[in-house]
Design an enzyme around this catalytic site. Structure first.
Site, PDB file in Angstrom:
ATOM      1  N   LYS A 181       0.697  -1.068  -0.177  1.00  0.00           N
ATOM      2  CA  LYS A 181      -0.141  -0.087   0.003  1.00  0.00           C
ATOM      3  C   LYS A 181       0.712   1.191   0.096  1.00  0.00           C
ATOM      4  CE  LYS A 181      -4.038  -1.579   0.313  1.00  0.00           C
ATOM      5  NZ  LYS A 181      -5.533  -1.026  -0.478  1.00  0.00           N
ATOM      6  N   HIS A 199      13.263  -2.102  -2.668  1.00  0.00           N
ATOM      7  CA  HIS A 199      12.885  -2.273  -4.009  1.00  0.00           C
ATOM      8  C   HIS A 199      13.866  -3.613  -4.463  1.00  0.00           C
ATOM      9  CE1 HIS A 199      10.083  -1.802  -7.270  1.00  0.00           C
ATOM     10  NE2 HIS A 199      11.383  -1.725  -7.958  1.00  0.00           N
TER      11      HIS A 199
HETATM   12  C1  GRF Z   1      10.974  -8.050  -1.508  1.00  0.00           C
HETATM   13  O1  GRF Z   1      11.538  -8.399  -2.636  1.00  0.00           O
HETATM   14  C2  GRF Z   1      11.071  -6.471  -1.458  1.00  0.00           C
HETATM   15  O2  GRF Z   1      12.174  -5.931  -2.181  1.00  0.00           O
HETATM   16  C3  GRF Z   1       9.842  -6.129  -1.959  1.00  0.00           C
HETATM   17  O3  GRF Z   1       8.752  -7.016  -1.440  1.00  0.00           O
HETATM   18  C4  GRF Z   1       9.339  -8.247  -1.288  1.00  0.00           C
HETATM   19  C5  GRF Z   1       9.190  -8.664   0.045  1.00  0.00           C
HETATM   20  O4  GRF Z   1       9.531 -10.026   0.247  1.00  0.00           O
HETATM   21  N1  GRF Z   1       9.429  -4.575  -1.665  1.00  0.00           N
HETATM   22  P1  GRF Z   1       9.454 -10.686   1.734  1.00  0.00           P
HETATM   23  O5  GRF Z   1       7.807 -10.870   2.067  1.00  0.00           O
HETATM   24  O6  GRF Z   1      10.064 -10.076   2.733  1.00  0.00           O
HETATM   25  O7  GRF Z   1       9.845 -12.012   1.603  1.00  0.00           O
END
Ligand code: GRF
Length: 285
Positions: A181, A199
């Protein structure tokens, strides 16, 4: 030790130097004082020396810590010692604990790495996990690690919902770890420079609204990119737009698929997100 104290390598060197220089100066001054008092060497000399050194030591260490830029670390360090000596001591001596909220919508593997990283840290506490998704794996992570969790149901601009929870847990710093969100502008205003995100690509490429999860890795593979990586950045009012704090790169191999790339990126995230968050917290407070 470095992790427990939440300090960088350079800081660790400066802290050890402060201990060494402060300790030596303190020992030297102690001997001078005893010389001035013309005390005979013996048990009395040793006891007096130890008392003098114990009294002088905090002052010398604090004085040396100023030019070495470590004053706030040693101030908190001495406060902790004082609290240990007098557990019921006045709360004003207690070092400030930085309360952190992790916001996540998915599996929560990054959230878990961050929780583990700070688990022995006496300055930083992961105080709450917030999610917008009742089925998010991060709720199991919270339960497993005994971190309180809050599920919120939010409309786009509903800052009050977030602020209520962040105030309830006295949050100082926010880490987004796969939070899907948009964080409302009203929240960002209340936490300037205190919200970070990760990211799974090299921003500004492959970022922005709709670019999340496997969509990012598929786009990277389809574009035949030779490298990808991670971007850790401050959060502002635009998706994936805030100042970049750190980027790490990996090659995209000809045999890579979106899935294999996602796995490699995850490993990179787990290695770098917790320590980068620690560095930012350290510099901010
Ligand atoms: C990660 O790849 C992060 O870069 C992105 O969302 C994903 C989250 O993965 N923003 P997790 O839930 O921590 O395994």
């Amino acid at each position: 030790m470095r992790r427990k104290w939440n300090v960088t390598k350079l800081q660790m060197i400066l802290i050890i130097s402060t201990f060494a220089i402060g300790g030596s100066l303190c020992g030297y001054t102690g001997r001078k004082i005893l010389g001035f008092l013309q005390m005979e060497k013996g048990a009395g000399w040793i006891i007096t020396y130890l008392i003098v050194v114990t009294i002088l030591w905090p002052f010398f260490v604090l004085a040396v810590s100023i030019p070495l830029g470590q004053f706030s670390f040693f101030k908190n360090y001495l406060r902790r010692i004082l609290m240990k000596l007098r557990p019921g001591a006045n709360r004003k001596f207690a070092p400030k604990i930085i309360n952190v909220a992790i916001l996540a919508s998915g599996t929560g593997s990054n959230a878990e790495k961050i929780i583990q990283y700070f688990s022995n840290n006496s300055n930083v506490k992961i105080a709450v996990i917030v999610t917008n998704n009742t089925a998010a794996g991060v709720l199991h992570v919270a339960k497993k690690n005994a971190v309180p969790a809050e599920v919120i149901s939010v409309k786009k601009e509903d800052a009050a919902v977030y602020l209520k929870i962040l105030q309830q847990y006295a949050i100082d710093f926010v880490i987004l770890a796969g939070y899907l969100k948009m964080v409302p502008a009203g929240v960002i205003k209340q936490f300037p420079g205190k919200i970070i995100n990760i990211h799974p690509a090299l921003l500004p490429a492959y970022g922005g609204s709709g670019m999340y999860g496997m969509k990012v890795h598929k786009a990277v593979i389809e574009a035949n990119e030779k490298e990808s990586g991670i971007s850790i950045h401050f959060v502002d009012e635009i998706y994936d737009n805030g100042e970049i704090i750190c980027q790490k790169r990996i090659p995209v191999l000809p045999e890579d698929t979106a899935e294999s790339l996602a796995n490699k990126i995850h490993i990179l995230e787990h290695e770098w997100y917790p320590q980068t968050a620690a560095n930012v917290i350290n510099k901010t407070f």
